[in-house]
Design a protein around this motif. Structure first.
Motif, PDB file in Angstrom:
ATOM      1  N   PRO A   1       1.521   2.353   9.974  1.00  0.00           N
ATOM      2  CA  PRO A   1       2.965   2.083  10.025  1.00  0.00           C
ATOM      3  C   PRO A   1       3.425   0.906   9.163  1.00  0.00           C
ATOM      4  O   PRO A   1       4.564   0.475   9.281  1.00  0.00           O
ATOM      5  CB  PRO A   1       3.162   1.740  11.503  1.00  0.00           C
ATOM      6  N   PHE A   2       2.557   0.399   8.283  1.00  0.00           N
ATOM      7  CA  PHE A   2       2.896  -0.800   7.524  1.00  0.00           C
ATOM      8  C   PHE A   2       3.807  -0.479   6.337  1.00  0.00           C
ATOM      9  O   PHE A   2       4.891  -1.053   6.206  1.00  0.00           O
ATOM     10  CB  PHE A   2       1.614  -1.497   7.062  1.00  0.00           C
TER      11      PHE A   2
ATOM     12  N   GLY B   1      -3.397  -3.496  16.896  1.00  0.00           N
ATOM     13  CA  GLY B   1      -2.226  -3.244  17.714  1.00  0.00           C
ATOM     14  C   GLY B   1      -1.097  -2.470  17.053  1.00  0.00           C
ATOM     15  O   GLY B   1      -0.574  -1.512  17.645  1.00  0.00           O
ATOM     16  N   PRO B   2      -0.654  -2.863  15.833  1.00  0.00           N
ATOM     17  CA  PRO B   2       0.432  -2.109  15.204  1.00  0.00           C
ATOM     18  C   PRO B   2       0.119  -0.630  15.019  1.00  0.00           C
ATOM     19  O   PRO B   2       0.999   0.224  15.187  1.00  0.00           O
ATOM     20  CB  PRO B   2       0.600  -2.818  13.855  1.00  0.00           C
ATOM     21  N   MET B   3      -1.140  -0.306  14.703  1.00  0.00           N
ATOM     22  CA  MET B   3      -1.519   1.095  14.544  1.00  0.00           C
ATOM     23  C   MET B   3      -1.528   1.805  15.896  1.00  0.00           C
ATOM     24  O   MET B   3      -0.998   2.923  16.035  1.00  0.00           O
ATOM     25  CB  MET B   3      -2.904   1.188  13.892  1.00  0.00           C
ATOM     26  N   ALA B   4      -2.139   1.183  16.899  1.00  0.00           N
ATOM     27  CA  ALA B   4      -2.195   1.790  18.228  1.00  0.00           C
ATOM     28  C   ALA B   4      -0.794   2.045  18.762  1.00  0.00           C
ATOM     29  O   ALA B   4      -0.494   3.131  19.270  1.00  0.00           O
ATOM     30  CB  ALA B   4      -2.979   0.882  19.174  1.00  0.00           C
ATOM     31  N   GLY B   5       0.082   1.048  18.656  1.00  0.00           N
ATOM     32  CA  GLY B   5       1.440   1.192  19.159  1.00  0.00           C
ATOM     33  C   GLY B   5       2.225   2.259  18.426  1.00  0.00           C
ATOM     34  O   GLY B   5       2.983   3.025  19.039  1.00  0.00           O
TER      35      GLY B   5
ATOM     36  N   ASP C   1       0.857  -1.182   0.000  1.00  0.00           N
ATOM     37  CA  ASP C   1       0.000   0.000   0.000  1.00  0.00           C
ATOM     38  C   ASP C   1       0.896   1.236   0.000  1.00  0.00           C
ATOM     39  O   ASP C   1       1.845   1.318   0.776  1.00  0.00           O
ATOM     40  CB  ASP C   1      -0.873  -0.022   1.263  1.00  0.00           C
ATOM     41  N   PRO C   2       0.608   2.234  -0.856  1.00  0.00           N
ATOM     42  CA  PRO C   2       1.476   3.406  -0.954  1.00  0.00           C
ATOM     43  C   PRO C   2       1.334   4.398   0.204  1.00  0.00           C
ATOM     44  O   PRO C   2       2.157   5.294   0.370  1.00  0.00           O
ATOM     45  CB  PRO C   2       1.037   4.061  -2.259  1.00  0.00           C
TER      46      PRO C   2
ATOM     47  N   GLU D   1       6.876  -2.845   7.293  1.00  0.00           N
ATOM     48  CA  GLU D   1       6.905  -3.837   6.219  1.00  0.00           C
ATOM     49  C   GLU D   1       7.965  -3.476   5.187  1.00  0.00           C
ATOM     50  O   GLU D   1       8.623  -4.356   4.626  1.00  0.00           O
ATOM     51  CB  GLU D   1       5.527  -3.972   5.577  1.00  0.00           C
ATOM     52  N   ASN D   2       8.141  -2.189   4.932  1.00  0.00           N
ATOM     53  CA  ASN D   2       9.235  -1.743   4.058  1.00  0.00           C
ATOM     54  C   ASN D   2      10.585  -2.158   4.624  1.00  0.00           C
ATOM     55  O   ASN D   2      11.471  -2.624   3.893  1.00  0.00           O
ATOM     56  CB  ASN D   2       9.226  -0.215   3.905  1.00  0.00           C
TER      57      ASN D   2
END
Length: 304
Positions: A67-68, A218-222, A62-63, A77-78
């Protein structure tokens, strides 16, 4: 065995029979050589068959979905993709597409790329690798709001509070069960991430006081809590029962036919788990082991 028979009986055979034996021996040798050559070729070219370009790690992403991932290569992920490209000694390239309906169809299945870096276990749109992290939905609140110690959505302190929730996500069921949905603010699940972000909108509302708490993956919240320094507090939701699961394992996604590529990715995950954990902890991702204990910098060698 055929050559042994030819050698042991050659004295009693006619010249024609002996010549026929030579031809057969040569034929066996040629066929055997061809078979060995094909076996070696297949072993060397399995990934050439499966991958778009075996010299390039081509990632579906996703562009604009921090935080992915994003186009600048700033997401975790990058960073994991960069780690794998380095280990594989390959160039890294991306096929970008908004992470909404049609993402898998228009990237991986369209052969524009060879791996989705974040793919939840159990999703049947692609074939999943072994997981490289395990995390959960989390409650995010302001420090000092009186909600810092809340660990479940049924806590009485949440009654009559305005809680942000992404519509259609598993914790929405718990809000309904616990009678919190009437006062909740809903954010859309399916969005075009190029122009919108439900997570960012929720965090902005939390900071401005429009909502009292938010429930996010979780990844977004953190990630947003880490960006906010000490202003926000994250509690992984590990005690919820009676509804859909909130804890998930996440691996990578490949095409169903790409078995050798999947095995290579599994090996990379296994060999680089401590480095992967460190990347994700740097982004504030609440990592969990199989006993739902947090993985920290001190225990970063653990696998999900």
């Amino acid at each position: 065995m055929p050559t042994l028979e030819l050698q042991s009986s050659s004295a009693t055979r006619s010249p024609l029979q002996r010549q026929l034996g030579v031809w057969l021996f040569a034929a066996f040798s040629v066929v055997g050589g061809i078979a060995a050559s094909h076996a070696q070729m297949n072993q060397n070219e399995d990934l050439s068959i499966e991958l778009i370009d075996p010299k390039v790690l081509r990632v579906c992403a996703d562009p604009r979905n921090m935080p992915f991932s994003n186009e600048k290569g700033e997401g975790f992920e990058n960073k994991v993709a960069e780690l794998f490209a380095e280990k594989l000694q390959k160039k890294l390239d991306y096929a970008f597409y908004p992470g909404a309906t049609g993402f898998v169809r228009n990237t991986l299945n369209a052969h524009r790329c060879d791996v989705i870096m974040g793919f939840p276990q159990g999703d049947d749109l692609a074939q999943g690798t072994n997981p490289y992290y395990r995390t959960t939905y989390a409650l995010i609140v302001k420090h000092g709001s009186g909600l810092d110690d809340v660990t479940t959505l049924e806590d009485e302190h949440l009654k009559h509070k305005h809680i942000g929730i992404v519509a259609g996500t598993p914790p929405a069921t718990y809000l309904t069960i616990d009678g919190l949905m009437a006062d909740a603010k809903s954010y859309p699940l399916m969005i075009d991430t190029r122009v919108d972000s439900s997570a960012e909108a929720m965090i902005n509302d939390l900071n401005s006081g429009v909502i009292d708490a938010g429930v996010l993956w979780g990844p977004m919240a953190g990630y947003y809590a880490k960006k906010a320094g000490s202003a926000l507090h994250v509690t992984p939701l590990l005690k919820e029962t009676g509804g859909p699961r909130l804890v998930y394992r996440v691996g990578m996604g490949v095409r169903a036919s790409d078995q050798n590529w999947k095995r290579q990715l599994n090996q990379l995950i296994r060999e680089n788990q401590p480095a992967i954990n460190k990347i994700m902890l740097d982004f504030g991702v609440p990592l969990l082991d199989e006993n739902n204990q947090p993985i920290t910098a001190e225990t970063a060698s653990k696998s999900p």
